[in-house]
Write a protein that holds these residues in place. Structure first.
Motif, short mmCIF file in Angstrom:
data_model
loop_
_atom_site.label_atom_id
_atom_site.label_comp_id
_atom_site.label_asym_id
_atom_site.label_seq_id
_atom_site.Cartn_x
_atom_site.Cartn_y
_atom_site.Cartn_z
N ILE A 780 3.25 1.03 3.32
CA ILE A 780 3.27 -0.30 2.68
C ILE A 780 4.49 -0.42 1.77
N LYS A 781 5.16 -1.57 1.91
CA LYS A 781 6.32 -1.85 1.07
C LYS A 781 5.82 -2.48 -0.23
N ILE A 782 6.09 -1.78 -1.32
CA ILE A 782 5.68 -2.28 -2.64
C ILE A 782 6.92 -2.62 -3.45
N SER A 783 7.00 -3.89 -3.93
CA SER A 783 8.14 -4.33 -4.76
C SER A 783 7.60 -5.08 -5.99
N ASN A 805 -6.67 -0.90 -10.00
CA ASN A 805 -7.70 -1.47 -9.14
C ASN A 805 -7.13 -2.49 -8.17
N LEU A 806 -6.24 -3.38 -8.65
CA LEU A 806 -5.73 -4.45 -7.78
C LEU A 806 -4.77 -3.88 -6.72
N ILE A 807 -3.88 -2.94 -7.14
CA ILE A 807 -2.93 -2.38 -6.17
C ILE A 807 -3.64 -1.49 -5.16
N SER A 808 -4.65 -0.70 -5.62
CA SER A 808 -5.39 0.18 -4.70
C SER A 808 -6.12 -0.63 -3.65
N ASN A 809 -6.70 -1.80 -4.09
CA ASN A 809 -7.38 -2.68 -3.14
C ASN A 809 -6.39 -3.24 -2.12
N ALA A 810 -5.17 -3.61 -2.60
CA ALA A 810 -4.17 -4.14 -1.68
C ALA A 810 -3.77 -3.08 -0.64
N ILE A 811 -3.74 -1.83 -1.07
CA ILE A 811 -3.38 -0.74 -0.14
C ILE A 811 -4.51 -0.52 0.86
N LYS A 812 -5.74 -0.48 0.33
CA LYS A 812 -6.89 -0.16 1.19
C LYS A 812 -7.09 -1.23 2.27
N TYR A 813 -6.83 -2.52 1.89
CA TYR A 813 -7.14 -3.60 2.81
C TYR A 813 -5.88 -4.24 3.39
N PRO A 821 3.10 -4.34 6.35
CA PRO A 821 2.29 -4.57 5.15
C PRO A 821 3.18 -4.50 3.90
N SER A 822 2.89 -5.41 2.93
CA SER A 822 3.71 -5.44 1.70
C SER A 822 2.85 -5.88 0.51
#
Length: 911
Positions: A780-783, A805-813, A821-822
């Motif tokens: 996943i590209k995170i910026s 919590n918010l970033i982990s959810n974005a990664i999981k889903y 994915p980004s």
């Protein structure tokens, strides 16, 4: 006009009416006696005759006036009189009198007077005796006197004919009509009266000159005249002048169509416009006088002391309840209505004269000057039983009118109904007694001191005791005496009124409070009289003391409770606030008048409609009980208001009395309790869910691990256990996540917010680094974009919790189907707070789940592997920081979380 006729007559002439009053005199008569015309007109026939012959002269006048008239005049009567000139000199005169009859109602006595140049030895003798004595004394001069008498008779006859001719032609104008009513002759004087020439009037209908409103009446009178030859009618009518205006005329019109020498209807007329206008004014004045007398309960009576006649105004009959519709004026006798106990008062006032027809009125002319002064200066009060049976109190005043010789000829009596005044006086005396009010008066001109009976009762001393100001002052307690003396001194010297409340001790040593008032009367800026009152106010003082004590207790209670009192007079629309009300509403202390707008302008806008409705309904329900908000200096206060309507005797609302008090703390406490209760209910609910879900989330990995371990036990030695170890690792990781979420939840709930400058970039990098072990994290590209040099204050640990919590959810889903994915993170700082946006292009959240994702243990997707606490913890943490969070998501396209964190208003790092 008659004055002009008289100037052409040589002897003195006077014209008198039926009562003997002189109406007209000529210059010759004035010169004869030395009086002016103004002095003689209005006086009696006997005015110029010596005092001892006046009674005889008036009797002779009455006899002459009553003699028979043939045609238009009576026979001539000659009498000798002794006249008295203005300078006192006496002269002998001969009077030639006859009656002139102008109409049935209009009759005058014409008297021509000439001086006799001879002496009368005994003026006291009757005229006939005096004449004989004079002739006897002058017998030697008889031939000359006979010659003089013949000349005088010729002189009188000549002037009589001349004067009679002038009188008979004394009307302004003459017009002759034929039988159809056409004008056949107009005298020259018509032109000066109406403006028409004789030629302009000849041949015209007489009725064409008459005012339309007067024609019917004039025709009726003329028809009456035409019924028989010689008929005469008297007509007052309006006649048109040549210039178009109308004048009032008085006409005597006679039917002489039968007279061969006339053969016409003869109309003698003159202009009486001025007289009619004067009569109208007199009628108006009389009406105004009657109205004024009616309003003042006043009447007047005029007594003619010569004739004995009485003329009463309408007010007299009204006072006596005498009905003129039933009785005539001749039937009225005021003495018949006098109360029996007062019957002797009126006669005694007039030296025991008893009412007996007209004679007692004539007797009043004989009152002495001293008695007249006494009568005029003494108002007379008595009671009557009126014609309707009512008891009334009357007050009369008399004024006498004298003739030129100073003899009383008329008496004017004013009669006033003072029953109401008497009633008020009795009521005042009774009120003074009940209310214990005494009065006093000091006449500075006579140095006379007077006290009312109630004053003596207040001092508790006998009414016979002499009571001076000095003596009265001694009754007051020593500390009050200087105050009273100083005030009294200023009243006497300067006229300065006073109103004092003093304490005194009566003659029996009974202490009492009195209210002392003093006023003055001045003449030419000098105080001539001082007066005042004194009232026992002991009970009032006691009541005032009790009221003050009660008011002090009430003030203490209201101040302690923060209660303001207001009073609204609905009849005058006047509003009164006490000091506490002013403080509640922030009203300036220097604002004297309270207005309704002072209340309305501070009302919270959301509460205005409800309060206006309540104020409209308060008069219906008779009371008010409401709670509302006001805004004072930008701060909202809650006010409790309770009021009650008070009514007048007619049952109409007249006053609204109420209480207001600040219930802001109570409302805040209620709100805190409400929130605490809601929070407690929420916590209890969440706790139940937490216990259930946590126990499940903790037991599930442990159960999985225990199952795998049992499998391993049965595996042969040397078998490959990596698959089982990976399963154990996955369960342990899940167990760790659950424990971490429990820890985060506990920390967020119990740990205080700790504010410090935060570095958003460092926090994001740390969180991303900690989540790099998650499956697919490396795909996943995170910026992110964060502000540089940030000075934003917040709680770093809670921010890490939120981002984790918010970033982990974005990664999981994250979604790996056909796109990279980004995750994009944007942090913006603006005045007032910071906005955080976290966007991903993952699987998204269905619309029906978006409102529930922040609930405890909620899972929005079947792919969810977490405990369901993550987003709940995020929301709780953001609320702890005073912020908000909302979500935007499209299923299959991605999700965006938008967080706003306000800039905290604190002075320390601890909240």
């Amino acid at each position: 006009m008659l004055k002009g006729f008289f100037e052409s007559v040589d002897p003195g002439v006077l014209i008198t009416d039926r009562k003997g009053v002189i109406l007209l005199v000529n210059d010759a008569y004035c010169s004869l006696l030395g009086y002016s015309e103004e002095e003689l007109k209005g006086s009696m026939f006997s005015h110029g005759i010596v005092a001892e012959q006046r009674e005889e002269a008036m009797e002779t006048h009455q006899l002459l006036f009553a003699q028979e008239v043939k045609g238009t005049s009576s026979e001539r009567t000659f009498r000798h009189w002794l006249a008295q000139k203005k300078d006192g000199a006496r002269i002998a005169v001969m009077a030639n009198s006859y009656v002139l009859q102008l109409s049935a109602e209009e009759r005058y006595l014409i008297t021509m007077v000439s001086e006799l140049k001879q002496d009368f030895p005994n003026p006291g003798l009757p005229p006939s005796a005096r004449g004989r004595e004079a002739l006897q004394a002058n017998e030697d001069k008889l031939p000359q006197k006979q010659e003089r008498t013949a000349e005088l008779n010729h002189y009188i006859l000549k002037n009589e004919r001349k004067f009679k001719s002038l009188l008979e032609n004394s009307f302004e104008a003459i017009i002759l009509y034929d039988e159809p009513g056409f004008i056949t002759y107009a005298s020259p004087s018509v032109s000066s009266t109406l403006g028409y020439s004789a030629e302009e009037m000849l041949g015209k209908k007489g009725m064409s000159f008459i005012h339309e409103d007067d024609k019917d009446r004039t025709k009726a009178l003329l028809a009456q005249m035409m019924e028989a030859p010689g008929n005469k009618v008297y007509i007052v009518q309006r006649v048109r002048k040549k210039d178009g205006s109308y004048i009032w005329t008085e006409a005597y019109t006679t039917n002489l169509l039968h007279d061969e020498n006339v053969r016409a209807v003869v109309s003698n007329f003159r202009d009486v416009t001025e007289r009619i206008e004067v009569e109208e004014k007199l009628r108006d004045s009389e009406a105004s006088l009657n109205l004024a007398q009616h309003v003042a309960n006043l009447g007047s009576a005029e007594f003619d002391l010569v004739s004995g006649e009485v003329k009463n105004s309408s007010g007299v009959y009204a006072i006596y309840d005498f009905d003129l519709d039933v009785f005539t004026e001749d039937q009225f006798n005021g003495f018949e209505y006098i109360h029996p106990e007062d019957a002797d008062k009126a006669p005694n006032l007039f030296e025991n004269y008893r009412p007996a027809g007209k004679e007692w009125i004539k007797e009043l002319a004989k009152l002495s000057d001293e008695k007249i002064r006494e009568v005029e200066s003494t108002p007379f009060e008595f009671r009557i039983i009126s014609a309707s049976g009512r008891l009334k109190y009357l007050r009369t005043r008399s004024r006498f009118i004298r003739d030129k010789n100073g003899s009383p000829v008329k008496s004017i009596l004013t009669i006033q109904d003072v029953s109401e005044e008497k009633h008020r006086r009795r009521l005042l005396d009774e009120t003074s007694r009940i209310s214990r009010i005494g009065g006093w008066e000091l006449d500075l001109l006579t140095n006379t001191m007077s006290w009312t009976a109630q004053s003596y009762e207040l001092f508790e001393i006998p009414a016979t005791e002499e009571l001076s100001i000095e003596r009265a002052t001694q009754f007051y307690l020593p500390e009050f005496q200087p105050v009273l003396l100083e005030a009294f001194q200023k009243l006497v010297t300067e006229g300065t009124a006073f109103d004092l409340e003093l304490k005194m001790a009566t003659a029996t040593k009974k202490e009492m409070w009195v209210r002392m008032l003093g006023q003055s009367e001045t003449v030419n800026n000098k105080v001539v009289l001082v007066k005042g009152s004194m009232q026992d106010i002991t009970d009032r003082k006691k009541a005032e003391h009790e009221i003050r004590s009660y008011a002090q207790r009430l003030q203490l209670a209201t101040e302690a409770a923060g209660i303001g009192i207001w009073d609204w007079d609905l009849e005058t629309n006047k509003i009164v606030w006490d000091q506490q009300m002013r403080e509640l509403y922030g009203l300036p202390a220097d604002k004297a008048e309270v207005e309704f707008d002072d209340y309305k302008k501070v009302l919270h806008p959301d509460d205005v409609p409800e309060q206006e409705l309540l104020l409209q309904e308060v008069l219906k329900y008779k009371k008010l009980d409401s709670e509302f908000r006001i805004i004072i200096e930008s701060k909202v206060r809650w006010i409790k208001s309770y009021a009650k309507v008070f009514e007048n005797e007619q049952g109409e609302p007249r006053r609204l009395l109420g209480l207001n008090w600040d219930i802001t703390r109570l409302k805040e406490t209620e709100e805190t309790l409400r929130r605490s209760n809601e929070e407690l209910l929420k916590i209890n609910h969440e706790l139940d869910q937490f216990v259930y879900s946590t126990s499940h989330n903790l037991r599930a990995p442990l159960t999985s691990i225990l199952g795998i371990l049992n499998l391993i036990k049965n595996y042969p030695e040397g078998a490959d256990l990596n698959t089982y170890l990976q399963l154990i690792e996955k369960s342990v990781t899940k167990l760790d996540e659950t424990i971490q979420e429990i820890t985060d939840y506990s920390r967020n709930t119990r740990v205080e917010v700790s504010l410090e400058p935060v570095n958003f970039e460092a926090i994001i990098e740390e969180v991303v680094e900690s989540l790099s072990f998650l499956e697919q994290a490396n795909k996943i590209k995170i910026s992110y974009v964060t502000p540089s040099g940030s000075h934003f204050l917040s709680d770093s640990s809670r921010l890490k919790m939120i981002f984790t919590n918010l970033i982990s959810n974005a990664i999981k889903y994250a979604s790996t189907e056909g796109k990279e994915p980004s995750i994009f993170i944007l942090v913006e700082e603006k005045r007032g707070g910071a906005t955080i946006r976290i966007q991903d292009n993952g699987i998204g959240i269905a619309k029906e789940h978006q409102e529930k994702i922040f609930s405890m243990f909620f899972r929005a997707s079947s792919k969810s592997s977490g405990s369901g606490l993550g987003l709940y913890i995020v929301k709780e943490a953001i609320q702890k920081l005073g912020g908000t969070i909302r979500v935007k998501s499209n299923l299959g396209k991605g999700t965006e979380f938008i967080i706003f964190l306000p800039e905290p208003e604190v002075k320390s790092k601890k909240l």
